[in-house]
Design a protein around this motif. Structure first.
Motif, PDB file in Angstrom:
ATOM      1  N   LYS A 112      64.088 -25.741 -23.895  1.00 29.16           N
ATOM      2  CA  LYS A 112      65.221 -25.263 -23.110  1.00 29.16           C
ATOM      3  C   LYS A 112      64.789 -24.066 -22.270  1.00 29.16           C
ATOM      4  CE  LYS A 112      70.005 -24.027 -23.332  1.00 29.16           C
ATOM      5  NZ  LYS A 112      71.218 -24.519 -23.857  1.00 29.16           N
ATOM      6  N   LEU A 113      65.254 -24.042 -21.032  1.00 26.95           N
ATOM      7  CA  LEU A 113      65.039 -22.902 -20.154  1.00 26.95           C
ATOM      8  C   LEU A 113      66.330 -22.102 -20.120  1.00 26.95           C
ATOM      9  CD1 LEU A 113      63.314 -21.354 -18.108  1.00 26.95           C
ATOM     10  CD2 LEU A 113      64.211 -22.873 -16.341  1.00 26.95           C
ATOM     11  N   LEU A 114      66.259 -20.835 -20.509  1.00 27.03           N
ATOM     12  CA  LEU A 114      67.433 -19.966 -20.533  1.00 27.03           C
ATOM     13  C   LEU A 114      67.662 -19.350 -19.152  1.00 27.03           C
ATOM     14  CD1 LEU A 114      66.728 -18.177 -23.929  1.00 27.03           C
ATOM     15  CD2 LEU A 114      68.137 -20.194 -23.507  1.00 27.03           C
ATOM     16  N   PRO A 115      68.888 -18.927 -18.850  1.00 22.80           N
ATOM     17  CA  PRO A 115      69.175 -18.314 -17.546  1.00 22.80           C
ATOM     18  C   PRO A 115      68.318 -17.082 -17.243  1.00 22.80           C
ATOM     19  CG  PRO A 115      71.222 -18.834 -18.672  1.00 22.80           C
ATOM     20  CD  PRO A 115      70.101 -19.095 -19.646  1.00 22.80           C
ATOM     21  N   SER A 116      67.843 -16.401 -18.273  1.00 21.67           N
ATOM     22  CA  SER A 116      67.016 -15.204 -18.075  1.00 21.67           C
ATOM     23  C   SER A 116      65.592 -15.541 -17.639  1.00 21.67           C
ATOM     24  CB  SER A 116      66.974 -14.392 -19.363  1.00 21.67           C
ATOM     25  OG  SER A 116      66.348 -15.152 -20.384  1.00 21.67           O
ATOM     26  N   GLY A 117      65.229 -16.828 -17.645  1.00 17.38           N
ATOM     27  CA  GLY A 117      63.875 -17.235 -17.295  1.00 17.38           C
ATOM     28  C   GLY A 117      62.988 -17.453 -18.499  1.00 17.38           C
ATOM     29  N   VAL A 118      63.487 -17.157 -19.690  1.00 19.31           N
ATOM     30  CA  VAL A 118      62.737 -17.383 -20.922  1.00 19.31           C
ATOM     31  C   VAL A 118      62.805 -18.869 -21.259  1.00 19.31           C
ATOM     32  CG1 VAL A 118      62.648 -16.888 -23.394  1.00 19.31           C
ATOM     33  CG2 VAL A 118      63.171 -15.066 -21.792  1.00 19.31           C
ATOM     34  N   SER A 119      61.689 -19.425 -21.635  1.00 21.23           N
ATOM     35  CA  SER A 119      61.618 -20.830 -22.031  1.00 21.23           C
ATOM     36  C   SER A 119      61.323 -20.898 -23.523  1.00 21.23           C
ATOM     37  CB  SER A 119      60.509 -21.522 -21.233  1.00 21.23           C
ATOM     38  OG  SER A 119      60.327 -22.828 -21.689  1.00 21.23           O
ATOM     39  N   ILE A 120      62.072 -21.750 -24.243  1.00 28.68           N
ATOM     40  CA  ILE A 120      61.905 -21.893 -25.692  1.00 28.68           C
ATOM     41  C   ILE A 120      61.730 -23.369 -26.013  1.00 28.68           C
ATOM     42  CG2 ILE A 120      62.972 -21.592 -27.952  1.00 28.68           C
ATOM     43  CD1 ILE A 120      64.553 -19.264 -26.798  1.00 28.68           C
ATOM     44  N   ALA A 121      60.761 -23.678 -26.878  1.00 30.25           N
ATOM     45  CA  ALA A 121      60.550 -25.044 -27.348  1.00 30.25           C
ATOM     46  C   ALA A 121      60.449 -25.028 -28.868  1.00 30.25           C
ATOM     47  CB  ALA A 121      59.294 -25.634 -26.736  1.00 30.25           C
ATOM     48  N   PHE A 122      60.978 -26.063 -29.505  1.00 33.47           N
ATOM     49  CA  PHE A 122      60.994 -26.173 -30.957  1.00 33.47           C
ATOM     50  C   PHE A 122      60.602 -27.586 -31.341  1.00 33.47           C
ATOM     51  CE2 PHE A 122      63.297 -27.466 -34.812  1.00 33.47           C
ATOM     52  CZ  PHE A 122      62.775 -26.566 -35.716  1.00 33.47           C
ATOM     53  N   GLY A 123      59.767 -27.712 -32.363  1.00 27.34           N
ATOM     54  CA  GLY A 123      59.380 -29.029 -32.856  1.00 27.34           C
ATOM     55  C   GLY A 123      59.304 -29.026 -34.362  1.00 27.34           C
ATOM     56  N   ARG A 124      59.531 -30.208 -34.950  1.00 31.38           N
ATOM     57  CA  ARG A 124      59.439 -30.336 -36.407  1.00 31.38           C
ATOM     58  C   ARG A 124      58.957 -31.739 -36.749  1.00 31.38           C
ATOM     59  NH1 ARG A 124      65.679 -31.208 -38.304  1.00 31.38           N
ATOM     60  NH2 ARG A 124      66.268 -32.460 -36.505  1.00 31.38           N
ATOM     61  N   GLY A 125      58.344 -31.863 -37.915  1.00 33.08           N
ATOM     62  CA  GLY A 125      57.845 -33.154 -38.349  1.00 33.08           C
ATOM     63  C   GLY A 125      57.897 -33.294 -39.853  1.00 33.08           C
ATOM     64  N   LEU A 126      58.014 -34.555 -40.308  1.00 34.52           N
ATOM     65  CA  LEU A 126      58.069 -34.871 -41.734  1.00 34.52           C
ATOM     66  C   LEU A 126      57.317 -36.174 -41.956  1.00 34.52           C
ATOM     67  CD1 LEU A 126      59.309 -34.476 -44.637  1.00 34.52           C
ATOM     68  CD2 LEU A 126      61.222 -35.869 -43.822  1.00 34.52           C
ATOM     69  N   ALA A 127      56.493 -36.215 -42.995  1.00 32.66           N
ATOM     70  CA  ALA A 127      55.783 -37.427 -43.391  1.00 32.66           C
ATOM     71  C   ALA A 127      55.903 -37.584 -44.898  1.00 32.66           C
ATOM     72  CB  ALA A 127      54.315 -37.352 -42.982  1.00 32.66           C
ATOM     73  N   VAL A 128      56.297 -38.777 -45.351  1.00 33.68           N
ATOM     74  CA  VAL A 128      56.459 -39.055 -46.778  1.00 33.68           C
ATOM     75  C   VAL A 128      55.760 -40.371 -47.087  1.00 33.68           C
ATOM     76  CG1 VAL A 128      58.105 -39.453 -48.650  1.00 33.68           C
ATOM     77  CG2 VAL A 128      58.716 -37.910 -46.789  1.00 33.68           C
ATOM     78  N   ALA A 129      55.037 -40.418 -48.190  1.00 36.64           N
ATOM     79  CA  ALA A 129      54.376 -41.643 -48.644  1.00 36.64           C
ATOM     80  C   ALA A 129      54.603 -41.814 -50.138  1.00 36.64           C
ATOM     81  CB  ALA A 129      52.888 -41.591 -48.338  1.00 36.64           C
ATOM     82  N   ASN A 130      54.894 -43.052 -50.553  1.00 40.40           N
ATOM     83  CA  ASN A 130      55.073 -43.409 -51.961  1.00 40.40           C
ATOM     84  C   ASN A 130      54.137 -44.561 -52.282  1.00 40.40           C
ATOM     85  OD1 ASN A 130      57.368 -41.689 -52.702  1.00 40.40           O
ATOM     86  ND2 ASN A 130      58.452 -42.913 -51.188  1.00 40.40           N
ATOM     87  N   GLY A 131      53.443 -44.506 -53.419  1.00 35.78           N
ATOM     88  CA  GLY A 131      52.543 -45.577 -53.817  1.00 35.78           C
ATOM     89  C   GLY A 131      51.226 -45.021 -54.316  1.00 35.78           C
ATOM     90  N   ASP A 132      50.129 -45.746 -53.992  1.00 36.62           N
ATOM     91  CA  ASP A 132      48.780 -45.346 -54.381  1.00 36.62           C
ATOM     92  C   ASP A 132      47.996 -44.926 -53.138  1.00 36.62           C
ATOM     93  OD1 ASP A 132      49.295 -46.127 -57.051  1.00 36.62           O
ATOM     94  OD2 ASP A 132      48.801 -48.214 -56.550  1.00 36.62           O
ATOM     95  N   ASN A 133      46.890 -44.190 -53.344  1.00 37.38           N
ATOM     96  CA  ASN A 133      46.009 -43.748 -52.252  1.00 37.38           C
ATOM     97  C   ASN A 133      46.816 -43.111 -51.112  1.00 37.38           C
ATOM     98  OD1 ASN A 133      43.727 -44.787 -53.613  1.00 37.38           O
ATOM     99  ND2 ASN A 133      44.246 -46.824 -52.844  1.00 37.38           N
ATOM    100  N   LEU A 134      47.551 -42.088 -51.433  1.00 36.51           N
ATOM    101  CA  LEU A 134      48.482 -41.467 -50.488  1.00 36.51           C
ATOM    102  C   LEU A 134      47.774 -40.544 -49.512  1.00 36.51           C
ATOM    103  CD1 LEU A 134      51.167 -40.492 -53.127  1.00 36.51           C
ATOM    104  CD2 LEU A 134      51.138 -42.517 -51.665  1.00 36.51           C
ATOM    105  N   THR A 135      48.189 -40.627 -48.257  1.00 36.18           N
ATOM    106  CA  THR A 135      47.718 -39.709 -47.225  1.00 36.18           C
ATOM    107  C   THR A 135      48.902 -39.339 -46.344  1.00 36.18           C
ATOM    108  OG1 THR A 135      45.562 -40.776 -47.179  1.00 36.18           O
ATOM    109  CG2 THR A 135      46.115 -39.383 -45.311  1.00 36.18           C
TER     110      THR A 135
END
Length: 110
Positions: A48-71
């Protein structure tokens, strides 16, 4: 394909500054083998670009594994004047979880 008429374009000098903004990258991977096994990944990134000229970016991630030989793996990166990020990996008996977030802030006139 050939583009023959580019007269409307302007050349940009190499020394000329180009305004930038904050940006983030989020990558998530998960793998498992055996029966039963399952994987789940989720990523999200917003800016998002704010009216003041400041730019902000946000990211998130999730990874889940169930079983054998998990990565599982979550990788986050950001581009801006201020970048904050963190990833966490947890492995249990038959489950592995990785999660992460990143915040990038680009200030004007820097």
């Amino acid at each position: 394909m050939q583009i023959t008429d580019l007269s409307y374009l302007d050349n940009v000098l190499q020394e000329e500054l180009i305004s930038g903004s904050a940006g983030v990258l989020v990558d998530a991977t998960a793998s498992a083998s055996g029966y039963p096994s399952s994987t789940f990944i989720f990523t999200d990134a917003r800016g998002k670009l704010l009216p003041s000229g400041v730019s902000i970016a946000f990211g998130r991630g999730l990874a889940v594994a169930n079983g054998d030989n998990l990565t599982v793996n979550v990788t986050v990166a950001g581009d801006g004047d201020i970048v904050l990020g963190k990833t966490i990996n947890r492995h249990f008996q038959a489950t592995a979880i990785a999660r992460g977030f990143v915040i990038a802030i680009d200030l004007p006139n820097r």
